[in-house]
Design a protein around this motif. Structure first.
Motif, PDB file in Angstrom:
ATOM      1  N   GLY A 219       0.820  -1.210   0.000  1.00  0.00           N
ATOM      2  CA  GLY A 219       0.000   0.000   0.000  1.00  0.00           C
ATOM      3  C   GLY A 219       0.851   1.255   0.000  1.00  0.00           C
ATOM      4  N   PHE A 220       1.915   1.230   0.802  1.00  0.00           N
ATOM      5  CA  PHE A 220       2.817   2.383   0.876  1.00  0.00           C
ATOM      6  C   PHE A 220       3.491   2.633  -0.477  1.00  0.00           C
ATOM      7  CE2 PHE A 220       7.372   3.512   1.566  1.00  0.00           C
ATOM      8  CZ  PHE A 220       7.177   4.853   1.809  1.00  0.00           C
ATOM      9  N   VAL A 221       3.955   1.556  -1.123  1.00  0.00           N
ATOM     10  CA  VAL A 221       4.617   1.718  -2.424  1.00  0.00           C
ATOM     11  C   VAL A 221       3.637   2.286  -3.450  1.00  0.00           C
ATOM     12  CG1 VAL A 221       5.614   0.448  -4.361  1.00  0.00           C
ATOM     13  CG2 VAL A 221       6.371  -0.042  -2.033  1.00  0.00           C
ATOM     14  N   ALA A 222       2.392   1.781  -3.449  1.00  0.00           N
ATOM     15  CA  ALA A 222       1.411   2.252  -4.428  1.00  0.00           C
ATOM     16  C   ALA A 222       1.091   3.731  -4.237  1.00  0.00           C
ATOM     17  CB  ALA A 222       0.141   1.416  -4.340  1.00  0.00           C
ATOM     18  N   ILE A 223       0.806   4.139  -3.001  1.00  0.00           N
ATOM     19  CA  ILE A 223       0.443   5.546  -2.775  1.00  0.00           C
ATOM     20  C   ILE A 223       1.672   6.437  -2.948  1.00  0.00           C
ATOM     21  CG2 ILE A 223       0.702   5.489  -0.236  1.00  0.00           C
ATOM     22  CD1 ILE A 223      -2.046   7.402  -2.078  1.00  0.00           C
ATOM     23  N   GLY A 224       2.854   5.912  -2.604  1.00  0.00           N
ATOM     24  CA  GLY A 224       4.077   6.693  -2.799  1.00  0.00           C
ATOM     25  C   GLY A 224       4.367   6.930  -4.264  1.00  0.00           C
ATOM     26  N   ALA A 226       2.109   6.830  -6.705  1.00  0.00           N
ATOM     27  CA  ALA A 226       1.069   7.733  -7.202  1.00  0.00           C
ATOM     28  C   ALA A 226       1.413   9.178  -6.869  1.00  0.00           C
ATOM     29  CB  ALA A 226      -0.290   7.357  -6.621  1.00  0.00           C
ATOM     30  N   SER A 227       1.865   9.409  -5.630  1.00  0.00           N
ATOM     31  CA  SER A 227       2.209  10.775  -5.206  1.00  0.00           C
ATOM     32  C   SER A 227       3.399  11.310  -5.997  1.00  0.00           C
ATOM     33  CB  SER A 227       2.537  10.791  -3.713  1.00  0.00           C
ATOM     34  OG  SER A 227       1.445  10.337  -2.966  1.00  0.00           O
ATOM     35  N   ALA A 228       4.395  10.454  -6.215  1.00  0.00           N
ATOM     36  CA  ALA A 228       5.581  10.896  -6.953  1.00  0.00           C
ATOM     37  C   ALA A 228       5.210  11.264  -8.389  1.00  0.00           C
ATOM     38  CB  ALA A 228       6.642   9.803  -6.945  1.00  0.00           C
ATOM     39  N   ALA A 265      -1.049  11.271   2.973  1.00  0.00           N
ATOM     40  CA  ALA A 265      -1.493   9.876   2.892  1.00  0.00           C
ATOM     41  C   ALA A 265      -0.287   8.941   2.812  1.00  0.00           C
ATOM     42  CB  ALA A 265      -2.397   9.690   1.673  1.00  0.00           C
ATOM     43  N   THR A 266       0.721   9.343   2.032  1.00  0.00           N
ATOM     44  CA  THR A 266       1.932   8.526   1.909  1.00  0.00           C
ATOM     45  C   THR A 266       2.649   8.417   3.251  1.00  0.00           C
ATOM     46  OG1 THR A 266       2.132   9.383  -0.337  1.00  0.00           O
ATOM     47  CG2 THR A 266       4.044   8.241   0.556  1.00  0.00           C
ATOM     48  N   ALA A 267       2.749   9.535   3.970  1.00  0.00           N
ATOM     49  CA  ALA A 267       3.427   9.527   5.269  1.00  0.00           C
ATOM     50  C   ALA A 267       2.700   8.612   6.253  1.00  0.00           C
ATOM     51  CB  ALA A 267       3.501  10.950   5.822  1.00  0.00           C
TER      52      ALA A 267
END
Ligand SMILES: *[C@@H]1O[C@H](CO)[C@@H](O)[C@H](O)[C@H]1NC(C)=O
Ligand SMILES: *[C@@H]1O[C@H](CO)[C@@H](O)[C@H](O)[C@H]1NC(C)=O
Ligand SMILES: *[C@@H]1O[C@H](CO)[C@@H](O)[C@H](O)[C@H]1NC(C)=O
Ligand SMILES: *[C@@H]1O[C@H](CO)[C@@H](O)[C@H](O)[C@H]1NC(C)=O
Ligand SMILES: *[C@@H]1O[C@H](CO)[C@@H](O)[C@H](O)[C@H]1NC(C)=O
Ligand SMILES: *[C@@H]1O[C@H](CO)[C@@H](O)[C@H](O)[C@H]1NC(C)=O
Ligand SMILES: *[C@@H]1O[C@H](CO)[C@@H](O)[C@H](O)[C@H]1NC(C)=O
Length: 298
Positions: A219-224, A226-228, A265-267
């Motif tokens: 989940g962290f990799v996906a949202i990270g 997306a954010s990047a 959200a990523t944090a």
């Protein structure tokens, strides 16, 4: 019972809500419109061409339009410039979101003057476009459609519309679609992390914590990611518009609030991964100690 597991649970709930808001902000006229990716300020479009066209003959339709507008006002160029955009059927601003774009006018005026400071200028959203799953923001298309619909005899060429804007935006098209897909995947994975955290609160086994490390890391990799990518779209998009568009009166503003939302959200997901990792590595030993078990020496 694992009290520390309440932290990742709360983080997952918050991250899920924030990711949803990233995806759906600006979906309706009054729903978080200021959480946009970027705002395209078209209120001064064509203004700097007026000096040239006003002096030349009426071969350029823009100068005809300009003459018609200035006939009434004559003296105030700044005021007339706002009317030019209106006469062309172009709104003051267009703001991009993940699923759609919104448009409207600046109120009370589009340019700060002696009595109205830039802080007093607000967006008055007229409406938003229909939401589309794989939406891509395309300024050229939007302005072209506005010109078509207003029925004035002015083309993009008359406005000196720079081709480089389109080239820059075209490179972002695939990234923009990827961002949408990544947000959907991230929302799904964060939801799974949330569900997986529930049993792990009550079972103190290391397996449950370890499983949560894996799910929440995804989940962290996906949202990270997306954010990047969305950050890249925002920065590249506004740089392209400002680089090539400033000379025809276009200006783009990065959506700082949206960036804050997605990186928050990523944090939160990062904290989730950290806590589960801690639980996997150290939680076991701590629980044994709590239960009165001490390794015997000798
Ligand atoms: C037109 O030209 C004059 C003098 O060259 C300049 O002061 C003015 O700002 C220009 N107006 C616009 C709209 O570019
Ligand atoms: C300007 O006004 C004249 C007369 O009102 C009209 O015939 C002409 O079409 C107008 N030109 C533009 C570009 O609107
Ligand atoms: C500033 O703009 C407002 C809104 O258009 C107008 O009412 C006001 O008279 C302007 N002030 C000056 C000093 O031009
Ligand atoms: C916003 O625009 C609408 C029309 O589009 C207008 O009726 C309303 O008064 C405007 N609001 C403000 C605060 O200017
Ligand atoms: C938006 O959706 C409405 C209703 O679903 C439809 O009537 C309208 O044509 C759509 N507009 C565009 C620009 O696709
Ligand atoms: C605008 O009109 C031109 C021709 O009149 C057409 O080729 C073009 O596809 C139209 N663009 C939009 C966005 O409607
Ligand atoms: C819109 O852009 C123009 C320059 O192109 C700028 O002078 C103006 O302050 C901007 N308006 C707002 C509300 O950002």
């Amino acid at each position: 019972m694992r009290p520390l597991a309440a932290i990742p649970l709360l983080c997952c709930i918050a991250a899920l809500v924030l990711s949803f808001l990233c995806l759906f902000a600006g979906q309706k006229k009054n729903f978080m419109e200021d959480y946009n990716l970027l705002t395209l300020n078209t209120s001064r479009i064509g203004t700097n061409l007026l000096n040239d066209t006003a002096s030349t003959s009426s071969s350029n339709p823009l100068s005809n339009l300009w003459h018609n507008i200035t006939n009434g006002i004559e003296n105030d160029l700044n005021e007339a410039a706002g009317d030019l955009a209106k006469a062309l059927g172009i709104d003051d601003f267009y703001s991009a979101h993940i699923l759609d774009y919104c448009y409207g006018d600046y109120t009370p005026t589009n340019l700060p003057n002696a009595t109205v400071s830039s802080k007093d200028i607000h967006k008055n959203v007229t409406a938003c476009s229909n939401t589309t799953a794989m939406f891509t923001f395309n300024p050229t298309d939007i302005v072209q459609r506005a010109l078509n619909e207003s029925g004035v005899d002015v083309t993009l060429a008359d406005l000196d519309w720079p081709a480089d804007i389109q080239k820059g935006i075209d490179t972002l098209r695939v990234v923009q679609k990827t961002v949408f897909v990544l947000y959907c995947i991230a929302i799904g994975l964060i939801f799974v992390s949330l569900i997986a955290a529930l049993p792990a609160i009550f079972s103190s086994g290391r397996m449950a914590a370890c499983l949560n490390v894996m799910v929440s890391t995804l989940g962290f990799v996906a949202i990270g990611l997306a954010s990047a990518l969305v950050t890249a779209v925002i920065v590249k998009g506004s740089n392209v518009v400002n680089k090539y568009g400033n000379e025809i009166g276009l200006e783009a503003q990065k959506g700082g609030k949206f960036l804050a939302l997605t990186w928050a959200a990523t944090a939160l997901m990062f904290v989730t991964v950290l806590v589960w990792t801690f639980e996997t590595c150290c939680g076991h030993r701590r629980r044994q100690r709590d239960a009165g078990y001490m390794p015997k020496h000798g």
